[in-house]
Motif scaffolding. Structure first.
Motif, PDB file in Angstrom:
ATOM      1  N   ILE A   1       0.863  -1.085  -0.027  1.00 27.46           N
ATOM      2  CA  ILE A   1      -0.082   0.096   0.026  1.00 27.46           C
ATOM      3  C   ILE A   1       0.867   1.406  -0.029  1.00 27.46           C
ATOM      4  O   ILE A   1       1.754   1.319   0.939  1.00 27.46           O
ATOM      5  CB  ILE A   1      -0.731   0.113   1.351  1.00 27.46           C
ATOM      6  N   ASN A   2       0.697   2.092  -0.950  1.00 25.91           N
ATOM      7  CA  ASN A   2       1.299   3.426  -1.106  1.00 25.91           C
ATOM      8  C   ASN A   2       0.307   4.514  -0.837  1.00 25.91           C
ATOM      9  O   ASN A   2      -0.850   4.297  -1.469  1.00 25.91           O
ATOM     10  CB  ASN A   2       1.935   3.743  -2.439  1.00 25.91           C
ATOM     11  N   GLN A   3       0.581   5.613  -0.012  1.00 28.82           N
ATOM     12  CA  GLN A   3      -0.255   6.544   0.274  1.00 28.82           C
ATOM     13  C   GLN A   3       0.477   7.822   0.562  1.00 28.82           C
ATOM     14  O   GLN A   3       1.678   7.776   1.301  1.00 28.82           O
ATOM     15  CB  GLN A   3      -1.201   6.203   1.534  1.00 28.82           C
ATOM     16  N   LEU A   4      -0.079   9.033   0.249  1.00 23.50           N
ATOM     17  CA  LEU A   4       0.503  10.266   0.695  1.00 23.50           C
ATOM     18  C   LEU A   4      -0.883  11.303   0.529  1.00 23.50           C
ATOM     19  O   LEU A   4      -1.533  11.364  -0.541  1.00 23.50           O
ATOM     20  CB  LEU A   4       1.639  10.738  -0.340  1.00 23.50           C
ATOM     21  N   GLY A   5      -0.927  11.776   1.498  1.00 20.24           N
ATOM     22  CA  GLY A   5      -2.315  12.630   1.816  1.00 20.24           C
ATOM     23  C   GLY A   5      -3.645  11.779   1.383  1.00 20.24           C
ATOM     24  O   GLY A   5      -3.648  10.965   1.816  1.00 20.24           O
ATOM     25  N   SER A   6      -4.328  12.289   0.486  1.00 20.84           N
ATOM     26  CA  SER A   6      -5.556  11.604  -0.146  1.00 20.84           C
ATOM     27  C   SER A   6      -5.523  10.830  -1.331  1.00 20.84           C
ATOM     28  O   SER A   6      -6.568  10.456  -1.981  1.00 20.84           O
ATOM     29  CB  SER A   6      -6.600  12.702  -0.319  1.00 20.84           C
ATOM     30  N   MET A   7      -4.264  10.463  -1.625  1.00 20.40           N
ATOM     31  CA  MET A   7      -3.899   9.566  -2.716  1.00 20.40           C
ATOM     32  C   MET A   7      -3.399   8.311  -2.016  1.00 20.40           C
ATOM     33  O   MET A   7      -2.673   8.223  -1.236  1.00 20.40           O
ATOM     34  CB  MET A   7      -2.800  10.099  -3.540  1.00 20.40           C
ATOM     35  N   ILE A   8      -3.769   7.149  -2.500  1.00 21.22           N
ATOM     36  CA  ILE A   8      -3.637   5.869  -1.912  1.00 21.22           C
ATOM     37  C   ILE A   8      -4.040   4.766  -3.138  1.00 21.22           C
ATOM     38  O   ILE A   8      -4.716   4.959  -4.083  1.00 21.22           O
ATOM     39  CB  ILE A   8      -4.674   5.596  -0.631  1.00 21.22           C
ATOM     40  N   SER A   9      -3.068   3.811  -2.952  1.00 20.28           N
ATOM     41  CA  SER A   9      -3.148   2.579  -4.219  1.00 20.28           C
ATOM     42  C   SER A   9      -2.759   1.395  -3.203  1.00 20.28           C
ATOM     43  O   SER A   9      -1.775   1.472  -2.527  1.00 20.28           O
ATOM     44  CB  SER A   9      -2.235   2.866  -5.475  1.00 20.28           C
ATOM     45  N   VAL A  10      -3.733   0.390  -3.541  1.00 21.00           N
ATOM     46  CA  VAL A  10      -3.280  -0.956  -3.013  1.00 21.00           C
ATOM     47  C   VAL A  10      -2.706  -1.778  -4.309  1.00 21.00           C
ATOM     48  O   VAL A  10      -3.493  -2.070  -5.312  1.00 21.00           O
ATOM     49  CB  VAL A  10      -4.607  -1.860  -2.466  1.00 21.00           C
ATOM     50  N   PHE A  11      -1.444  -2.212  -4.045  1.00 19.27           N
ATOM     51  CA  PHE A  11      -0.672  -2.917  -5.144  1.00 19.27           C
ATOM     52  C   PHE A  11      -0.872  -4.446  -5.079  1.00 19.27           C
ATOM     53  O   PHE A  11      -0.550  -4.863  -3.802  1.00 19.27           O
ATOM     54  CB  PHE A  11       0.763  -2.286  -5.473  1.00 19.27           C
ATOM     55  N   PHE A  12      -1.147  -5.344  -5.984  1.00 18.08           N
ATOM     56  CA  PHE A  12      -1.334  -6.576  -5.958  1.00 18.08           C
ATOM     57  C   PHE A  12      -0.244  -7.207  -6.067  1.00 18.08           C
ATOM     58  O   PHE A  12       0.071  -8.063  -6.890  1.00 18.08           O
ATOM     59  CB  PHE A  12      -2.779  -7.163  -6.544  1.00 18.08           C
ATOM     60  N   THR A  13       0.913  -6.919  -5.278  1.00 20.16           N
ATOM     61  CA  THR A  13       2.208  -7.489  -5.225  1.00 20.16           C
ATOM     62  C   THR A  13       2.727  -7.307  -3.843  1.00 20.16           C
ATOM     63  O   THR A  13       2.426  -6.475  -3.066  1.00 20.16           O
ATOM     64  CB  THR A  13       3.063  -6.833  -6.287  1.00 20.16           C
ATOM     65  N   ASN A  14       3.792  -8.086  -3.533  1.00 19.21           N
ATOM     66  CA  ASN A  14       4.051  -8.135  -2.038  1.00 19.21           C
ATOM     67  C   ASN A  14       5.601  -7.159  -1.959  1.00 19.21           C
ATOM     68  O   ASN A  14       6.053  -7.260  -0.820  1.00 19.21           O
ATOM     69  CB  ASN A  14       4.268  -9.428  -1.394  1.00 19.21           C
ATOM     70  N   GLU A  15       6.094  -6.714  -3.398  1.00 22.55           N
ATOM     71  CA  GLU A  15       7.192  -5.942  -3.276  1.00 22.55           C
ATOM     72  C   GLU A  15       6.856  -4.688  -3.264  1.00 22.55           C
ATOM     73  O   GLU A  15       5.712  -4.166  -3.412  1.00 22.55           O
ATOM     74  CB  GLU A  15       8.074  -6.360  -4.636  1.00 22.55           C
ATOM     75  N   GLN A  16       8.084  -3.917  -2.864  1.00 27.02           N
ATOM     76  CA  GLN A  16       7.900  -2.294  -2.630  1.00 27.02           C
ATOM     77  C   GLN A  16       7.634  -2.025  -4.241  1.00 27.02           C
ATOM     78  O   GLN A  16       8.093  -2.337  -5.093  1.00 27.02           O
ATOM     79  CB  GLN A  16       8.870  -1.586  -2.017  1.00 27.02           C
ATOM     80  N   VAL A  17       6.770  -0.800  -4.291  1.00 25.89           N
ATOM     81  CA  VAL A  17       6.511  -0.114  -5.647  1.00 25.89           C
ATOM     82  C   VAL A  17       7.131   1.099  -5.889  1.00 25.89           C
ATOM     83  O   VAL A  17       6.712   2.262  -5.239  1.00 25.89           O
ATOM     84  CB  VAL A  17       5.217  -0.095  -6.186  1.00 25.89           C
TER      85      VAL A  17
END
Ligand SMILES: Cc1ncc(COP(=O)(O)O)c(CN[C@@H](CN)CCC(=O)O)c1O
Length: 428
Positions: free
Chosen positions: A351-367
């Motif tokens: 999960i990457n997030q900053l402020g009101s932007m967020i994404s769930v990436f279907f990978t277990n590696e950092q993006v």
């Protein structure tokens, strides 16, 4: 969930509109199934033609940061409507919004209004080429700057989702002038700049990428780009169409304290109406016609209805700093709670997030870049999307997109999103 009306509308739409939609990502191609036809929206919710209710995490791909049906914006539009929809002549409101933008985003000393983010980025690149007399530009893999020919090279967002990051129809002549590098890799930029000495007019970047999913710049990355541009006479363009007025009233540049030479804007700037803009240093902007030789024009640029909506939303954001604390807290809460669910289920999706932007990436590696994002299980994301939709949560219908939060989201809404995430993930 009954979706029969949406289904029949989609069938009919395909007879008259390519793919049945007016923008590819809306067609659900990346997630399967037929697109949902929306009838209305209010606050944090959208309602489809079959009467289903959804928590809106797309918010028109960013513009609806204050939710749907904001009173101040709608009152401003209603008032402007009394004086006709368009003149094609200068108006006082255009001065007011331009002055406000220069106040909210200090790196912008002069600004030109256009009608979309694509127009803004196309114009900014033409301006940089005219100003420097150079022809090449440098963009980043997975970043999306609209559908201008120069940008449909290794493009993100819908171009990547549709499997056409290099679109047919873009000539070799155009493509050769667009150089690309991985996001978050300064050495790659240094090498390309060295190999193309004095030939690069501009470097264009999403300072926080949203079009490969939400990907944050590494420590020192943006400062590094600024230094490389300064050392090589390259115009630094921050494409803040998505991050502008979302991450702070001064966008991503306000968070990272980096001053670009030109900023491109869109989405929130129009409050839901079609508006884009590009602006920056006076010495560069004064190259734009009719002040200077670089031509750019638009029949509906500065349209009075759009300016009324834009001025209303920007005034509100300028006067209410608490908006950013509120939606930032919502983003942090979601990121934390979704991560807890992932860990509890042994599904450590990134999960990457900053402020009101967020994404769930279907990978277990950092993006950190597009290579990382491409490792996602996009088929699994499609199943996840459909599951969330059936729980009444409308996410952007593609892995390579950021979610967008609004101030209308309540604590109950956030908890419903987390509970739906857990229920859907359990069944994947
Ligand atoms: C950073 C950035 N720069 C430029 C654009 C193009 O803006 P528009 O021409 O779509 O207004 C965009 C557009 N974003 C996409 C969503 N990822 C718009 C949605 C769509 O294409 O339908 C952008 O994110």
């Amino acid at each position: 969930m009954d979706k029969s009306k949406s289904k029949s509308l989609f069938t009919k739409a395909q007879n008259f509109i390519p793919g049945g939609v007016n923008s590819p990502v809306r067609a659900f191609k990346a997630v399967g199934g037929d697109p949902i036809f929306i009838k209305s929206a209010k606050g944090a919710y959208m309602y489809d033609e079959d009467g289903n209710k959804y928590i809106d995490l797309i918010n028109s791909w960013g513009p609806m940061i204050l939710g749907h049906g904001n009173g101040a914006i709608e009152a401003a539009v209603a008032d402007a409507l009394k004086r006709s929809l368009s003149f094609g002549a200068p108006t006082a409101k255009e001065i007011e919004i331009a002055e406000l933008i220069t106040h909210m985003v200090p790196s912008i000393e002069k600004v030109r209004m256009v009608n979309s983010g694509t127009e803004a980025t196309m114009s900014a690149v033409r301006l940089a080429r005219g100003y420097t007399g150079r022809e090449k530009i440098l963009k980043f893999e997975g970043c999306y700057h609209g559908h201008g020919d120069s940008f449909l090279i290794a493009a993100g967002s819908g171009a990547a989702t549709m499997g056409t990051p290099n679109s047919p129809g873009v000539t070799q002549g155009t493509a050769k002038d667009t150089l690309t590098a991985p996001f978050n890799d300064l050495d790659a930029v240094k090498n390309i700049v060295e190999q193309n000495k004095d030939q690069i007019a501009a470097l264009i970047v999403e300072p926080v990428a949203g079009n490969m999913g939400c990907v944050l710049p590494k420590e020192g990355y943006l400062q590094g780009l600024r230094e490389i541009c300064d050392q090589n006479g390259i115009v630094l363009i921050f494409d803040e169409v998505m991050t502008g007025f979302r991450l702070s009233k001064a966008g991503a540049q306000g968070i990272f304290n980096i001053k670009p030479d030109i900023t491109t804007l869109g989405k929130i700037i129009g409050g839901g109406m079609p508006v884009g803009a590009y602006g920056g240093k006076k010495e560069i902007m004064d190259f734009v016609s009719p002040q200077g030789p670089v031509y750019q024009a638009g029949t509906l640029s500065g349209n009075p209805i759009a300016m009324a909506a834009g001025y209303a939303i920007l005034s509100y954001l300028n006067d209410h700093d608490e908006v950013y604390e509120q939606i930032g807290a919502s983003g942090q809460y979601l990121a934390k709670e979704l991560a807890k669910v992932n860990t509890a289920l042994g599904k450590d999706y990134t999960i990457n997030q900053l402020g009101s932007m967020i994404s769930v990436f279907f990978t277990n590696e950092q993006v950190y870049d597009f290579e990382g994002a491409k490792k996602c299980d996009t088929e699994m994301f499609g199943k996840y999307f459909q599951g969330m939709l059936n729980e009444g949560v409308y996410l952007p219908p593609a892995q390579f997109e950021s979610w967008f939060l609004s101030t209308s989201l309540s604590a109950e809404d956030l908890d419903h999103i987390v509970k739906s995430h857990e229920k859907v993930l359990k069944n994947l």
